[in-house]
Enzyme design. Structure first.
Site, PDB file in Angstrom:
ATOM      1  CG  ASP A 231      -1.603   1.103   1.584  1.00 33.37           C
ATOM      2  OD1 ASP A 231      -2.838   1.002   0.926  1.00 33.37           O
ATOM      3  OD2 ASP A 231      -1.499   2.422   2.126  1.00 33.37           O
TER       4      ASP A 231
ATOM      5  CE1 TYR B 147       0.150   7.749   2.989  1.00 33.21           C
ATOM      6  CE2 TYR B 147       0.574   5.548   2.067  1.00 33.21           C
ATOM      7  CZ  TYR B 147      -0.249   6.466   2.779  1.00 33.21           C
ATOM      8  OH  TYR B 147      -1.373   6.030   3.010  1.00 33.21           O
TER       9      TYR B 147
ATOM     10  CE  LYS C 289      -4.069   4.379   0.494  1.00 34.21           C
ATOM     11  NZ  LYS C 289      -2.553   4.363   1.001  1.00 34.21           N
TER      12      LYS C 289
ATOM     13  CG  HIS D 136      -4.773   9.667   0.294  1.00 34.78           C
ATOM     14  ND1 HIS D 136      -3.532   9.582   0.087  1.00 34.78           N
ATOM     15  CD2 HIS D 136      -4.908   9.158   1.580  1.00 34.78           C
ATOM     16  CE1 HIS D 136      -2.683   9.172   1.105  1.00 34.78           C
ATOM     17  NE2 HIS D 136      -3.760   8.836   2.207  1.00 34.78           N
TER      18      HIS D 136
END
Ligand code: A2P
Length: 318
Positions: free
Chosen positions: A52, A57, A87, A120
């Site tokens: 994931d 990120y 996302k 997201h």
């Protein structure tokens, strides 16, 4: 060591399966690329097949490098053995930015498709944002109809096998379901023994939307999380009586709710521990005891992105 075989869940709305445990790749502060890549390769050796990530990120590149290396090393025979989720970032949550955004993520990941693409957050940023909280006026409501059209196009173009959402309340899911041609496969939410979200999970189940838990351990070690899940006496006592760790009890409780999990550890011993939650179970009494724990939300969006009205409403619905 023989890799653990992780069970799969069927995502009914898109006719595909997904390993019930995924490895989260976000870190704060962000670990260096070599450390991230080594941890992902270690996770593949342990049996993780679901990873994931998210544009925000900053871990898509590291994951892409690790996947390429895993294929070179023969740890997996083909890309199709892996399940990759990423996302859509809130700054790209507009109809015409969705396909360019997934293409950017795919370049980062060195992949031709992702298995799951999620919206997201259920709000958008009116401009590119690189730090939070954001000032008033930047955070805006999501125009779900137009953004979901972009998500559906990702699936039609074969850039994502499945599409879904994250952090959506039941009201937002109702809005989405009323306009969707392709319903969301899943909703990724904070779920752990101290934030069980029973009503929202029941709603999702009734609508055929699978729930995946992030921060199943209460996000200890992050700037917003605490050690409260792992510090819960009820979980510690059950762990002691079963010869398991407190983390395993928390993860197993989530799994026995029919919820899949994103677990996050770059530590070899803990990533092995987190995948070792099959072949044993919690009893009805243990499940009941955990289900009665007092509730305390970890992820308060207003404290992360800013105390804006839209965000307060989302916090109240999650
Ligand atoms: P570490 O990477 O040092 O293992 P969550 O999944 O709720 O967001 O929590 C993630 C945090 O929990 C990470 O900081 C991770 O730290 C820690 N963690 C992950 N697995 C375990 C475990 N089995 N026991 C204790 N802490 C864990």
């Amino acid at each position: 060591m023989t890799p653990t075989i992780v069970p799969e869940v069927t995502l009914s709305s898109c006719d595909m399966t997904m390993p019930v445990i995924g490895m989260g790749t976000s870190s704060y502060p962000k670990v260096d690329p070599e450390t991230a890549k080594a941890a992902i390769l270690e996770a593949i050796r342990a049996g993780y097949r679901h990873f994931d990530t998210a544009f925000i990120y900053g871990s898509e590149q590291d994951l892409g490098e690790a996947i390429a290396e895993a294929l070179r090393l023969g740890l997996v025979k083909s890309r199709s053995e892996l399940f990759i989720t990423t996302k859509l970032f809130a700054s790209f949550a507009e109809r015409d930015l969705v396909v360019p955004a997934i293409n950017m993520s795919l370049r980062n990941l060195q992949l031709e498709y992702v298995d799951m693409y999620l919206i997201h957050w259920p709000f958008k940023f009116g401009k590119m944002v690189s730090s939070m909280p954001v000032e008033k006026g930047v955070l805006l409501p999501l125009d779900i109809k137009s953004v979901w059209e972009g998500m559906e196009e990702c699936k039609r173009l074969g850039l994502a096998r499945g599409i879904g959402v994250s952090n959506f309340t039941s009201e937002m899911l109702e809005d989405l379901l009323s306009i969707a041609n392709i319903p969301p496969a899943l909703n990724q939410l904070e779920v752990n023994p101290l934030w069980q979200l029973k009503k929202l999970r029941e709603f999702c189940k009734a609508k055929g939307i699978h729930v995946t838990a992030y921060s199943p351990l209460g996000a200890s070690g992050t700037r917003y999380g605490e050690n409260k899940v792992l510090g819960t006496k009820v979980l510690q006592d059950i762990a002691k009586s079963k010869g398991k760790t407190t983390a395993q009890i928390a993860l197993r409780w989530v799994y026995q709710q029919g919820v899949s999990l994103i677990t996050k550890s770059f530590n070899k011993e803990r990533m092995n521990q987190n995948i070792d939650i099959f072949g044993w179970s919690l009893t009805e009494e243990e499940l009941d005891e955990i289900s009665r724990l007092p509730q305390q939300k970890t992820i308060i969006f207003a404290s992360i992105v800013g105390p804006h009205d839209v965000v307060r409403q989302i916090d109240a619905g999650l």
